[in-house]
Design a protein around this motif. Structure first.
Motif, PDB file in Angstrom:
ATOM      1  N   GLY A  27       0.784  -1.203  -0.050  1.00 45.99           N
ATOM      2  CA  GLY A  27      -0.056  -0.033   0.053  1.00 45.99           C
ATOM      3  C   GLY A  27       0.724   1.188   0.080  1.00 45.99           C
ATOM      4  O   GLY A  27       2.072   1.422   0.469  1.00 45.99           O
ATOM      5  N   ARG A  28       0.092   2.299  -0.567  1.00 48.45           N
ATOM      6  CA  ARG A  28       1.081   3.479  -0.649  1.00 48.45           C
ATOM      7  C   ARG A  28       0.745   4.492   0.691  1.00 48.45           C
ATOM      8  O   ARG A  28       1.796   5.331   0.986  1.00 48.45           O
ATOM      9  CB  ARG A  28       0.562   4.377  -1.906  1.00 48.45           C
ATOM     10  N   SER A  29      -0.162   4.460   1.454  1.00 41.45           N
ATOM     11  CA  SER A  29      -0.353   5.091   2.688  1.00 41.45           C
ATOM     12  C   SER A  29      -0.961   4.290   3.752  1.00 41.45           C
ATOM     13  O   SER A  29      -1.514   2.936   3.471  1.00 41.45           O
ATOM     14  CB  SER A  29      -1.072   6.310   2.025  1.00 41.45           C
ATOM     15  N   ALA A  30      -1.259   4.652   4.719  1.00 45.19           N
ATOM     16  CA  ALA A  30      -1.822   4.043   5.841  1.00 45.19           C
ATOM     17  C   ALA A  30      -3.222   4.254   6.020  1.00 45.19           C
ATOM     18  O   ALA A  30      -3.847   4.547   7.186  1.00 45.19           O
ATOM     19  CB  ALA A  30      -1.287   4.352   7.283  1.00 45.19           C
ATOM     20  N   GLY A  31      -3.873   4.287   4.828  1.00 49.61           N
ATOM     21  CA  GLY A  31      -5.704   4.383   4.872  1.00 49.61           C
ATOM     22  C   GLY A  31      -5.879   6.169   4.708  1.00 49.61           C
ATOM     23  O   GLY A  31      -4.975   6.753   4.080  1.00 49.61           O
ATOM     24  N   LEU A  32      -7.160   6.338   5.319  1.00 54.67           N
ATOM     25  CA  LEU A  32      -7.434   7.803   5.084  1.00 54.67           C
ATOM     26  C   LEU A  32      -6.660   8.738   5.897  1.00 54.67           C
ATOM     27  O   LEU A  32      -6.507   9.877   5.434  1.00 54.67           O
ATOM     28  CB  LEU A  32      -9.080   7.665   5.687  1.00 54.67           C
ATOM     29  N   SER A  33      -6.239   8.371   7.311  1.00 50.76           N
ATOM     30  CA  SER A  33      -5.421   9.317   7.747  1.00 50.76           C
ATOM     31  C   SER A  33      -4.144   9.709   7.276  1.00 50.76           C
ATOM     32  O   SER A  33      -3.718  10.560   7.286  1.00 50.76           O
ATOM     33  CB  SER A  33      -5.163   8.546   9.247  1.00 50.76           C
ATOM     34  N   GLY A  34      -3.474   8.712   6.454  1.00 51.00           N
ATOM     35  CA  GLY A  34      -2.373   8.774   5.970  1.00 51.00           C
ATOM     36  C   GLY A  34      -2.509   9.677   4.752  1.00 51.00           C
ATOM     37  O   GLY A  34      -1.572  10.335   4.219  1.00 51.00           O
ATOM     38  N   ALA A  35      -3.789   9.430   4.063  1.00 54.77           N
ATOM     39  CA  ALA A  35      -3.954  10.191   2.887  1.00 54.77           C
ATOM     40  C   ALA A  35      -4.137  11.915   3.473  1.00 54.77           C
ATOM     41  O   ALA A  35      -3.868  12.927   2.561  1.00 54.77           O
ATOM     42  CB  ALA A  35      -5.019   9.773   2.223  1.00 54.77           C
ATOM     43  N   ILE A  36      -4.796  12.133   4.548  1.00 54.01           N
ATOM     44  CA  ILE A  36      -4.845  13.381   4.898  1.00 54.01           C
ATOM     45  C   ILE A  36      -3.710  14.097   5.610  1.00 54.01           C
ATOM     46  O   ILE A  36      -3.268  15.113   5.235  1.00 54.01           O
ATOM     47  CB  ILE A  36      -6.125  13.418   6.010  1.00 54.01           C
ATOM     48  N   THR A  37      -2.922  13.377   6.205  1.00 54.37           N
ATOM     49  CA  THR A  37      -1.751  13.977   6.948  1.00 54.37           C
ATOM     50  C   THR A  37      -0.587  13.633   6.138  1.00 54.37           C
ATOM     51  O   THR A  37       0.133  14.823   5.966  1.00 54.37           O
ATOM     52  CB  THR A  37      -1.437  13.164   8.205  1.00 54.37           C
TER      53      THR A  37
END
Length: 77
Positions: A25-35
């Protein structure tokens, strides 16, 4: 010819599904996408090792999928 192309299309489709599921995965979910999503998006980190290989295989399989789909449509008529 049509049967051969359809069979090849199914094989490429299954291969592309498998390769996409193997990628990390590229990020850790929605929180990773926001922060921290912008840091990964605009950062100068290049994929190394197995991630780079999987990325290249995904691109090749996607191009093959597109070409085979157009070919199956063309030879069906």
């Amino acid at each position: 010819m049509h049967t051969f192309l359809v069979t090849l299309l199914v094989i490429v489709s299954i291969g592309m599904i498998a390769v996409v599921l193997l990628q990390s995965g590229r990020s850790a979910g929605l929180s990773g996408a926001i922060t921290g999503g912008a840091e990964q998006l605009f950062g100068k980190q290049k994929a190394r090792g197995i991630d780079a290989v999987l990325h290249r295989v995904t691109v090749v399989l996607a191009v093959l999928f597109f070409v085979l789909t157009v070919a199956v449509t063309y030879f069906e008529l």
